[in-house]
Motif scaffolding. Structure first.
Motif, PDB file in Angstrom:
ATOM      1  N   ASP A   1       0.684  -1.099   0.026  1.00 52.33           N
ATOM      2  CA  ASP A   1       0.125   0.050   0.087  1.00 52.33           C
ATOM      3  C   ASP A   1       1.004   1.364   0.067  1.00 52.33           C
ATOM      4  O   ASP A   1       0.178   2.393   0.134  1.00 52.33           O
ATOM      5  CB  ASP A   1      -1.213   0.019   1.066  1.00 52.33           C
TER       6      ASP A   1
ATOM      7  N   ASN B   1      -1.678   6.125  -2.052  1.00 60.19           N
ATOM      8  CA  ASN B   1      -2.049   7.039  -1.089  1.00 60.19           C
ATOM      9  C   ASN B   1      -1.150   6.856   0.145  1.00 60.19           C
ATOM     10  O   ASN B   1      -0.958   7.362   1.097  1.00 60.19           O
ATOM     11  CB  ASN B   1      -3.512   6.776  -0.935  1.00 60.19           C
TER      12      ASN B   1
ATOM     13  N   VAL C   1      -2.110   4.896   2.570  1.00 61.46           N
ATOM     14  CA  VAL C   1      -3.136   4.861   3.599  1.00 61.46           C
ATOM     15  C   VAL C   1      -3.252   3.457   4.059  1.00 61.46           C
ATOM     16  O   VAL C   1      -3.355   2.383   3.221  1.00 61.46           O
ATOM     17  CB  VAL C   1      -4.497   5.564   3.150  1.00 61.46           C
TER      18      VAL C   1
ATOM     19  N   ASP D   1      -5.662   0.714   5.150  1.00 62.71           N
ATOM     20  CA  ASP D   1      -6.967   0.290   5.383  1.00 62.71           C
ATOM     21  C   ASP D   1      -7.784  -0.046   6.545  1.00 62.71           C
ATOM     22  O   ASP D   1      -8.962   0.358   6.491  1.00 62.71           O
ATOM     23  CB  ASP D   1      -7.360  -1.034   4.586  1.00 62.71           C
TER      24      ASP D   1
ATOM     25  N   ALA E   1      -9.269   7.311   9.600  1.00 63.48           N
ATOM     26  CA  ALA E   1      -8.800   8.676   9.114  1.00 63.48           C
ATOM     27  C   ALA E   1      -7.825   9.211   9.941  1.00 63.48           C
ATOM     28  O   ALA E   1      -6.877   9.339   9.802  1.00 63.48           O
ATOM     29  CB  ALA E   1      -9.743   9.402   8.506  1.00 63.48           C
TER      30      ALA E   1
ATOM     31  N   ASN F   1      -4.978   6.934  10.899  1.00 64.31           N
ATOM     32  CA  ASN F   1      -3.894   7.043   9.867  1.00 64.31           C
ATOM     33  C   ASN F   1      -2.992   8.420   9.646  1.00 64.31           C
ATOM     34  O   ASN F   1      -1.813   8.378   9.680  1.00 64.31           O
ATOM     35  CB  ASN F   1      -4.776   7.221   8.553  1.00 64.31           C
TER      36      ASN F   1
ATOM     37  N   ALA G   1     -10.390   3.401   6.706  1.00 65.92           N
ATOM     38  CA  ALA G   1      -9.875   3.896   5.445  1.00 65.92           C
ATOM     39  C   ALA G   1     -10.553   2.907   4.546  1.00 65.92           C
ATOM     40  O   ALA G   1     -10.714   3.453   3.265  1.00 65.92           O
ATOM     41  CB  ALA G   1      -8.625   4.028   5.195  1.00 65.92           C
ATOM     42  N   ARG G   2     -10.626   1.608   4.733  1.00 59.33           N
ATOM     43  CA  ARG G   2     -10.994   0.704   3.739  1.00 59.33           C
ATOM     44  C   ARG G   2     -12.370   1.216   3.034  1.00 59.33           C
ATOM     45  O   ARG G   2     -12.549   0.916   1.945  1.00 59.33           O
ATOM     46  CB  ARG G   2     -11.178  -0.527   4.304  1.00 59.33           C
TER      47      ARG G   2
ATOM     48  N   ARG H   1      -9.729   9.021  -0.078  1.00 60.23           N
ATOM     49  CA  ARG H   1      -8.504   8.351   0.396  1.00 60.23           C
ATOM     50  C   ARG H   1      -7.422   9.221  -0.019  1.00 60.23           C
ATOM     51  O   ARG H   1      -6.475   9.436   0.695  1.00 60.23           O
ATOM     52  CB  ARG H   1      -8.394   6.920  -0.128  1.00 60.23           C
TER      53      ARG H   1
END
Lengths: 219, 205
Positions: free
Chosen positions: A75, B83, B85, B87, B91, B94, B128-129, B136
């Motif tokens: 990712d 990204n 980020v 998952d 948010a 993250n 975030a998923r 995202r």
């Protein structure tokens, strides 16, 4: 920053706790198969116990190696980690620490219970725990090198095993040696000291090799 | 100041670019243009120190970035195509974890402020998923808002953003440049930034 990296990996592991439990159950099942398959002869069980416990620990820790860097690589977070203003050595060490806490410490905790199946005495069980405590960090440290080298490759899991298992041999020899020595009543101390020496060596060199491998893998 | 000296890049057996030289000083925007496969991302990855060039070197304040290593990373923020980020994390998590790892930890209130600015406040506790592609991307943009880096390296920064978010990112890129920052932006769209000094670098396939 070091703490944040470990903390991050611990939270992520908690969100994937089924994976962690799978490793633990693998360890439990493999060690339990041997007494069932070989029979209840206490003499034989005590002789094979050190080898069985240690080999099962090696295999169980192999299973979780892909998770150290694999998801982060996919990712894009691994790149971002490597771009933070701290030496890659420390990032690797933080991730290895988290991996050890999540995947190896549960094995160490459950090991004495499994040792009972082999009729090991209390004193021997203590040495089982001590040898695993000294040896399992080495498994994480060395395993991280293999995990970093095989990032993004097909059949990475098989390759990791081929790369890393030979490097685990010294740990296996000294770990089982320590337990065997307690069973036979010869001195345990030299074995544990040797394990400690390997741990120190791995602590110094493995994160360095891992960070070099990571830099090649993300390039 | 960023100096790029006779940079060359080879991917596989293809030469993407060679003898590429330019420099950027504080308060300058560099727009990087070129068709797909012309080496924009490869160039950006070399500039941020993730890949090493086949030839030439990149200098930051007069020193090769290869020898600066972590010292250089303090001054650089890289927004990649991916990204970065997680998952599994919300948010808020993250953002707080990414900024903590990068060495500028935020407390909860500060993090919420940033999320409000980027328009994710009411989504802060969702993993975030379940966020959309645009959301995202917005979350990835928060890394720029919280970083103290001088040099921003942005790869297709406007991908999958809606009009409001595009305006927002234009605003904060031009703010950054007005405050003495630098930005190198690979893009297919016109950025239309109101900055005083801008260079355009065109790569050819």
């Amino acid at each position: 920053m070091f703490g944040w990296v470990s903390w991050r990996d611990l939270i992520l592991a908690w969100r994937h706790r089924a994976d962690v439990l799978a490793t633990l159950f693998f360890f439990i099942i493999v060690t339990s198969l041997f007494p069932l398959g070989i029979g209840p002869e206490p003499q034989t069980l005590q002789t094979i116990a050190p080898g069985v416990v240690w080999v099962a620990a090696l295999l169980a820790s192999m299973l979780s190696l892909g998770r150290i860097f694999g998801n982060d690589y996919q990712d894009g977070t691994l790149e971002q980690l490597l771009l933070t203003p701290q030496p890659a050595y420390l990032i690797v060490l933080a991730k290895v620490l988290a991996h050890w806490l999540v995947s190896e410490v549960p094995l160490v905790i459950i090991a004495p219970v499994l040792g009972l199946q082999f009729g090991l005495s209390e004193n021997t069980l203590l040495i089982v725990v001590v040898s695993l405590l000294l040896g399992t960090p080495v498994l994480s440290l060395i395993g991280a090198i293999g995990a970093a080298l095989t990032l993004g490759l097909r059949a990475a899991n098989v390759l990791v095993a081929l790369l890393v298992l030979p490097l685990y041999i010294p740990v296996l020899i000294f770990g089982t040696g320590a337990i065997q020595a307690t069973v036979n009543g010869t001195g345990t101390k030299p074995w544990l000291l040797l394990l400690g020496a390997i741990l120190v060596l791995a602590f110094v060199f493995a994160p360095w090799a891992t960070s070099a491998a990571l830099k090649i893998s993300v390039e | 100041m960023l100096e790029v000296l006779k940079l060359g890049c080879i991917r596989g057996d293809r030469r993407l670019f060679s003898d590429l030289s330019f420099s950027a000083t504080a308060g300058e925007l560099i727009e990087l243009r070129g068709p797909n496969g012309s080496g924009k991302t490869s160039l950006l990855r070399i500039l941020c120190g993730l890949s090493s060039p086949a030839a030439g070197q990149v200098r930051w304040n007069g020193k090769n970035i290869r020898s600066l290593a972590e010292e250089y990373f303090r001054d650089v923020a890289y927004l990649a195509h991916q990204n970065a980020v997680k998952d599994e994390l919300s948010a808020l998590e993250n953002l707080r974890i990414a900024s903590g790892v990068a060495g500028n930890p935020l407390n909860k209130a500060q993090a919420q402020q940033v999320l409000e600015r980027i328009g994710l406040k009411d989504r802060q506790h969702l993993p975030a998923r379940v966020l959309s592609a645009g959301q995202r991307r917005r979350l990835a943009l928060t890394r720029l808002l919280t970083s103290k880096a001088t040099l921003w390296i942005l790869d297709e920064v406007l991908t999958s953003l809606d009009d409001a978010a595009v305006r927002l990112s234009r605003d904060f890129i031009s703010d950054h440049i007005k405050n003495g920052g630098m930005a190198i932006v690979a893009t297919h769209q016109d950025l239309n930034l109101s900055v005083e000094r801008m260079q355009r670098i065109q790569l050819f396939p």
